[in-house]
Design an enzyme around this catalytic site. Structure first.
Site, short mmCIF file in Angstrom:
data_model
loop_
_atom_site.label_atom_id
_atom_site.label_comp_id
_atom_site.label_asym_id
_atom_site.label_seq_id
_atom_site.Cartn_x
_atom_site.Cartn_y
_atom_site.Cartn_z
N HIS A 143 0.85 -1.19 0.00
CA HIS A 143 0.00 0.00 0.00
C HIS A 143 0.88 1.24 0.00
O HIS A 143 1.95 1.27 0.63
CB HIS A 143 -0.89 0.02 1.23
CG HIS A 143 -1.96 -1.03 1.20
ND1 HIS A 143 -2.65 -1.36 0.07
CD2 HIS A 143 -2.48 -1.81 2.19
CE1 HIS A 143 -3.54 -2.30 0.34
NE2 HIS A 143 -3.45 -2.59 1.63
N CYS A 192 0.13 2.24 -5.44
CA CYS A 192 -0.75 3.28 -5.97
C CYS A 192 -0.16 4.67 -5.73
O CYS A 192 0.71 4.86 -4.88
CB CYS A 192 -2.13 3.19 -5.32
SG CYS A 192 -3.07 1.73 -5.80
#
Length: 519
Positions: A143, A192
């Site tokens: 993440h 991301c």
């Protein structure tokens, strides 16, 4: 030149050259041992002046246009989060990249599921072994998000919602890599880059030095998500799917990444959703395949964690079991046991490896991650049948010796009775948690300045799954929450709280001194 006339003294690798006291240093009949860093000190009664250092390499590297003095890589994959959805692909991606980099001559440390302190500690140890002329690679899968051009990695213990002070700044790591005068810095971010809170004050980004040695390879473009591909028993990030296809190419590293970018651009699964981005200041045509002309042995300690030696254990009944140890990752070890052909007087033998009770949760891993790791282990051992396998995860948390128990259940043919015999073997902690030492690191006292309360993009919020006919399809669903409904709680973000934490930990490492179990 000076008045009065100066005297001169030459040095190599910081050591005084006893009889080299002239303006010019001549090296006759040069040999490999004469390689090193040379400089001269000119001094008179008014003071002294030191020349710039010059590196002299003597050996086969003279014929090479570019070479590295060492190749060092740190790979981090965060899969199992405490407060966020778990990921699948980083397990496979880190494993496959580590094998490819080892083929290129890199000393690799690959680590899974690190909290913030462990991530900072691993980075600091990585930075200490960088030096002039080294090729350095930092890869992160997990993440993450981007805020005002600065990228953040999310540790497994980051709270929800997470903010910069709970994460690790990639740009700060790169700044410290540059300070070590590396010849090539390659940052690969498989995460991301979305930011969901435009009302939050932006932090300032300190520019890198214009040394022309830096390459960024982003798995996705700015303000976009990165995707995972689930195909059968393995999961892989789209980025890694194509990176492993090209990374062994003998071409400038930026050209190699351009090939990856083009392949991702042609993939219909992510058309219009994910496209790789490359940023760089690389002024020379350096390649990951360049040869190594080492200038020191410090890097040899990185990535070469000694595994326990294979051993054969003999039970009282005469049966023997072979124990082998294999690190799929630097902080994940598998203990594999195989029963040798048993003696004629026993039958129906079954071998078991018992979990150490003192390990607590250290040796556990969620089944979703285990399935993929077991598949990777099977690929290492090919078709060989193993009677039992025991995994030790999170080795950086182990601070004591570990006792493993091997149980043999069998039937005694003469009496037809079922019997159990046990043997124990000890794994030393120095062979397990060798990259970390909890007694030397404590959680830093973070400055709790208010920051933006917002959940960032989660890598698995949009993943790819494979249907029954092998066709990949997008799996939709948002893993983030909306920004806080109370804008008045927002305040200016502190200038990189996490960076001061990283500097603090690096300083602690340097202060630890010898005998503290650090490389």
């Amino acid at each position: 030149m000076g008045v009065p006339a100066p005297s001169y003294q030459w040095y190599r690798n910081g050591n005084l050259l006893e009889h080299q006291k002239r303006k010019k240093l001549w090296i006759t009949h040069a040999k490999v041992s004469d390689s090193g860093t040379y400089l001269c000190c000119a001094s008179n009664s008014h003071g002294e002046h030191w020349t710039n250092a010059v590196d002299v390499h003597i050996g086969t590297c003279h014929s090479e246009k570019f070479f590295a003095t060492g190749k060092i890589a740190l790979l981090v994959g965060n899969n199992r989060y405490q407060h966020h959805p778990n990921l699948m692909a980083p397990v496979t991606d880190v494993f496959e990249l580590s094998r490819l980099l080892e083929q290129l001559g890199f000393q690799v440390v690959s680590l899974l599921d690190l909290n913030k302190t462990e991530m900072a500690t691993a980075v600091c140890q990585f930075l200490q072994l960088l030096g002039k002329g080294v090729y350095a690679i930092f890869y992160y899968a997990g993440h993450g998000y981007e805020h005002s051009g600065r990228n953040y990695m999310v540790p497994v213990d980051a709270p929800q919602p997470y903010a910069p002070e709970n994460c690790i700044s990639v740009q700060r790591i790169l700044q410290k890599m540059q300070q070590q005068q590396t010849a090539l810095n390659l940052i690969l971010l498989d995460t991301c880059r979305k930011w969901y809170n435009p009302e939050c004050a932006l932090s300032q980004v300190q520019p890198l030095e214009p040394w022309g040695n830096t390459v960024y390879g982003y798995a996705t473009s700015e303000d976009a998500e990165a995707y995972e591909l689930q195909d059968g028993e393995f999961s892989s990030g789209i980025f890694m799917k194509y990176l492993k296809k090209h990374i062994l190419q003998e071409k400038k590293v930026t050209h190699m990444l351009e090939d990856v970018l083009e392949d991702i651009g042609r993939d219909p699964l992510v058309a219009g959703k994910q496209v790789m981005e490359i940023k760089h200041t690389l002024k020379e045509a350096r390649s990951l395949t360049d040869p190594i002309c080492p200038s020191g042995a410090a890097a040899e300690r990185w990535g070469h964690g000694h595994e326990p030696l294979s051993r054969t254990m003999t039970f009282p009944c005469g049966a023997q079991a072979a124990l082998r140890f294999h690190r799929l990752f630097s902080n994940v070890m598998y203990v594999c046991a195989k029963l040798q052909p048993p003696p004629a007087h026993i039958a129906d033998a079954r071998l078991l490896l018992c979990r150490p009770t003192e390990m607590g949760d250290v040796a556990t891993w969620k089944e979703s991650c285990l399935d993929h790791a077991e598949s990777l282990l099977a690929s290492v051992y090919k078709q060989e049948k193993l009677d039992c396998v025991f995994r030790l995860c999170g080795l950086q948390k182990i601070q004591t010796d570990v006792v493993l128990q091997l149980d043999l259940h069998y039937t005694q043919l003469s009496t037809k009775q079922r019997t159990c015999e046990s043997l124990q073997t000890t794994l030393q902690k120095s062979l397990l948690g060798q990259f970390f030492s909890q007694r030397n690191y404590s959680q830093p006292d973070y400055q709790r300045t208010p920051a933006c309360a917002v959940s960032m993009c989660l890598q698995d919020a949009s993943a790819l799954s494979t249907g029954p006919k092998g066709q990949a399809s997008l799996r939709t669903g948002s893993g983030h929450s909306l920004p806080s409904s109370n804008p008045s709680n927002f305040s200016s973000e502190p200038e990189e709280n996490d960076e001061s934490d990283l500097s603090e930990l690096c300083s602690a490492l340097l202060r630890a001194g010898p005998g503290q179990d650090h490389p």
